[in-house]
Scaffold this motif. Structure first.
Motif, PDB file in Angstrom:
ATOM      1  N   LEU A  61      17.904 -28.454  92.964  1.00 15.71           N
ATOM      2  CA  LEU A  61      17.376 -27.111  93.153  1.00 15.71           C
ATOM      3  C   LEU A  61      16.022 -27.133  93.867  1.00 15.71           C
ATOM      4  O   LEU A  61      15.291 -28.123  93.796  1.00 15.71           O
ATOM      5  CB  LEU A  61      17.196 -26.434  91.796  1.00 15.71           C
ATOM      6  N   LYS A  62      15.660 -26.023  94.471  1.00 16.47           N
ATOM      7  CA  LYS A  62      14.332 -25.902  95.077  1.00 16.47           C
ATOM      8  C   LYS A  62      13.244 -26.074  94.020  1.00 16.47           C
ATOM      9  O   LYS A  62      12.198 -26.694  94.269  1.00 16.47           O
ATOM     10  CB  LYS A  62      14.202 -24.537  95.757  1.00 16.47           C
ATOM     11  N   SER A  63      13.487 -25.571  92.813  1.00 17.38           N
ATOM     12  CA  SER A  63      12.486 -25.633  91.744  1.00 17.38           C
ATOM     13  C   SER A  63      12.205 -27.049  91.260  1.00 17.38           C
ATOM     14  O   SER A  63      11.177 -27.302  90.636  1.00 17.38           O
ATOM     15  CB  SER A  63      12.932 -24.763  90.559  1.00 17.38           C
ATOM     16  N   LYS A  65      12.342 -29.777  93.440  1.00 11.30           N
ATOM     17  CA  LYS A  65      12.199 -30.610  94.634  1.00 11.30           C
ATOM     18  C   LYS A  65      11.108 -31.661  94.487  1.00 11.30           C
ATOM     19  O   LYS A  65      11.286 -32.825  94.877  1.00 11.30           O
ATOM     20  CB  LYS A  65      11.931 -29.736  95.859  1.00 11.30           C
ATOM     21  N   LYS A  90      22.818 -23.522  96.041  1.00 10.98           N
ATOM     22  CA  LYS A  90      21.395 -23.784  95.790  1.00 10.98           C
ATOM     23  C   LYS A  90      21.140 -24.955  94.842  1.00 10.98           C
ATOM     24  O   LYS A  90      20.091 -25.598  94.922  1.00 10.98           O
ATOM     25  CB  LYS A  90      20.716 -22.525  95.242  1.00 10.98           C
ATOM     26  N   ASP A  91      22.088 -25.254  93.941  1.00 10.47           N
ATOM     27  CA  ASP A  91      21.879 -26.357  93.000  1.00 10.47           C
ATOM     28  C   ASP A  91      22.292 -27.709  93.585  1.00 10.47           C
ATOM     29  O   ASP A  91      22.280 -28.721  92.887  1.00 10.47           O
ATOM     30  CB  ASP A  91      22.620 -26.094  91.682  1.00 10.47           C
ATOM     31  N   GLY A  94      19.077 -27.129  97.346  1.00  5.11           N
ATOM     32  CA  GLY A  94      17.804 -26.441  97.185  1.00  5.11           C
ATOM     33  C   GLY A  94      16.589 -27.269  97.565  1.00  5.11           C
ATOM     34  O   GLY A  94      15.624 -26.764  98.135  1.00  5.11           O
ATOM     35  N   GLY A  95      16.623 -28.565  97.250  1.00  6.58           N
ATOM     36  CA  GLY A  95      15.488 -29.432  97.562  1.00  6.58           C
ATOM     37  C   GLY A  95      15.640 -30.222  98.847  1.00  6.58           C
ATOM     38  O   GLY A  95      14.810 -31.075  99.172  1.00  6.58           O
ATOM     39  N   SER A  97      15.408 -29.607 102.193  1.00  3.81           N
ATOM     40  CA  SER A  97      14.405 -29.555 103.263  1.00  3.81           C
ATOM     41  C   SER A  97      13.156 -30.329 102.876  1.00  3.81           C
ATOM     42  O   SER A  97      12.526 -30.991 103.716  1.00  3.81           O
ATOM     43  CB  SER A  97      14.050 -28.099 103.597  1.00  3.81           C
ATOM     44  N   TYR A  98      12.808 -30.292 101.594  1.00  3.97           N
ATOM     45  CA  TYR A  98      11.627 -31.022 101.099  1.00  3.97           C
ATOM     46  C   TYR A  98      11.848 -32.534 101.187  1.00  3.97           C
ATOM     47  O   TYR A  98      10.957 -33.287 101.594  1.00  3.97           O
ATOM     48  CB  TYR A  98      11.358 -30.607  99.651  1.00  3.97           C
ATOM     49  N   ARG A 119      17.690 -21.125 102.853  1.00  5.56           N
ATOM     50  CA  ARG A 119      17.803 -22.568 102.564  1.00  5.56           C
ATOM     51  C   ARG A 119      18.319 -23.318 103.785  1.00  5.56           C
ATOM     52  O   ARG A 119      17.785 -24.370 104.159  1.00  5.56           O
ATOM     53  CB  ARG A 119      18.753 -22.804 101.380  1.00  5.56           C
ATOM     54  N   ARG A 122      15.680 -23.485 106.489  1.00  2.00           N
ATOM     55  CA  ARG A 122      14.635 -24.486 106.218  1.00  2.00           C
ATOM     56  C   ARG A 122      15.124 -25.885 106.546  1.00  2.00           C
ATOM     57  O   ARG A 122      14.396 -26.701 107.124  1.00  2.00           O
ATOM     58  CB  ARG A 122      14.198 -24.416 104.745  1.00  2.00           C
TER      59      ARG A 122
END
Length: 270
Positions: A61-63, A65, A90-91, A94-95, A97-98, A119, A122
């Motif tokens: 997830l982005k949260s 990352k 997203k799961d 989500g992370g 791009s980071y 997403r 990015r």
């Protein structure tokens, strides 16, 4: 004094001899395959390493990352030869791009299913800026990673009821062992995969976080996994009984990482 010098010289010679006798044995000992299934809640991210070549399947997830980046650094990751994004939920991405921005990535492999989201934008921005090779698979792909044979199995259709059945499925052959990472495959994709001549599976990253669908039981019976890992909490899993019925050991990567290693004959885990 002379005898002391002779003694020191003799010990030095013995030490040098032992070094050259032992060194070939050490260098010929094969490195074990390393697999880490990260505990990032109900989300997927799996790291695989063989002879210093590396894959990351999905990026959570982005949260989480930053947490994922720290976990990768903790297992001494500097470069990812491949980042496989199974599908654009997203799961799973989500992370991404980071991770693409923070690590050297050789090749990005994605499902051919595209979602017009921030997403995706990015991810594409980082890919363009860093000139990362980006492949959207339309047919199965096989390649070697260290001592492993990796096969990415693509969905047959272009349109499904939901995004999950657009998942890429990854089969890895490691000596006598076979690993299957099934993304979020649901009923339709499992129906397709049941037609494939799959081997018995030693390690199974359970499809769709352990959610059950009408083909779950048939699929589990077909692959008969020895060890199954569910990226979800135990209370939210729906297929534990089906897996245990086939004699599978079931583990959960939710709040903790699962570290595994293999010599191609046996899997060790903690």
């Amino acid at each position: 004094m002379k005898s002391k010098i002779i003694k020191i010289g003799f010990l030095f010679f013995i030490g040098l001899l032992l070094f050259f006798l032992i060194r070939p044995l050490v260098s010929e000992t094969p490195e074990k395959t390393k697999i880490v299934i990260f505990g990032l809640g109900k989300a997927d991210s799996i790291y695989i390493e063989s002879e210093n070549e590396t894959i990351l399947i999905d990026a959570g997830l982005k949260s989480t990352k930053e947490e994922l980046a720290l976990k990768l650094k903790a297992v001494r990751v500097k470069r990812l030869d491949y980042l496989i994004l199974t599908h654009p939920d997203k799961d799973h991405v989500g992370g991404a791009s980071y991770i693409l921005d923070g690590f050297e990535v050789g090749k990005l492999i994605q499902s051919n299913h595209f979602k017009d989201t921030k997403r995706e934008a990015r991810i594409q921005k980082v890919v363009d800026e860093k000139e990362i090779e980006n492949v959207r698979l339309t047919e199965d792909l096989s390649f070697e990673l260290g001592t492993l044979k990796v096969t990415i199995i693509t969905p047959e259709e272009n349109d499904y009821k939901g995004d999950n059945d657009h998942s890429l499925i990854t089969l890895i052959e490691d000596g006598d062992l076979n690993y299957l990472f099934a993304g979020d495959a649901e009923e339709e994709l499992l129906e397709e995969t049941l037609k494939i001549d799959l081997p018995k599976i030693d390690l199974y990253k359970v499809a769709h976080h352990g959610r059950e669908n009408p083909n779950s039981e048939k699929f589990i019976e077909k692959i008969s996994p020895k060890l199954s890992v569910i990226t979800n909490s135990k209370k939210d899993s729906e297929v534990e009984d089906l897996l245990e019925k086939q004699g599978s050991t079931v583990m959960y990567a939710f709040e903790k990482d699962i570290h595994l290693s293999s010599d191609g004959k046996e899997i060790e885990y903690k």
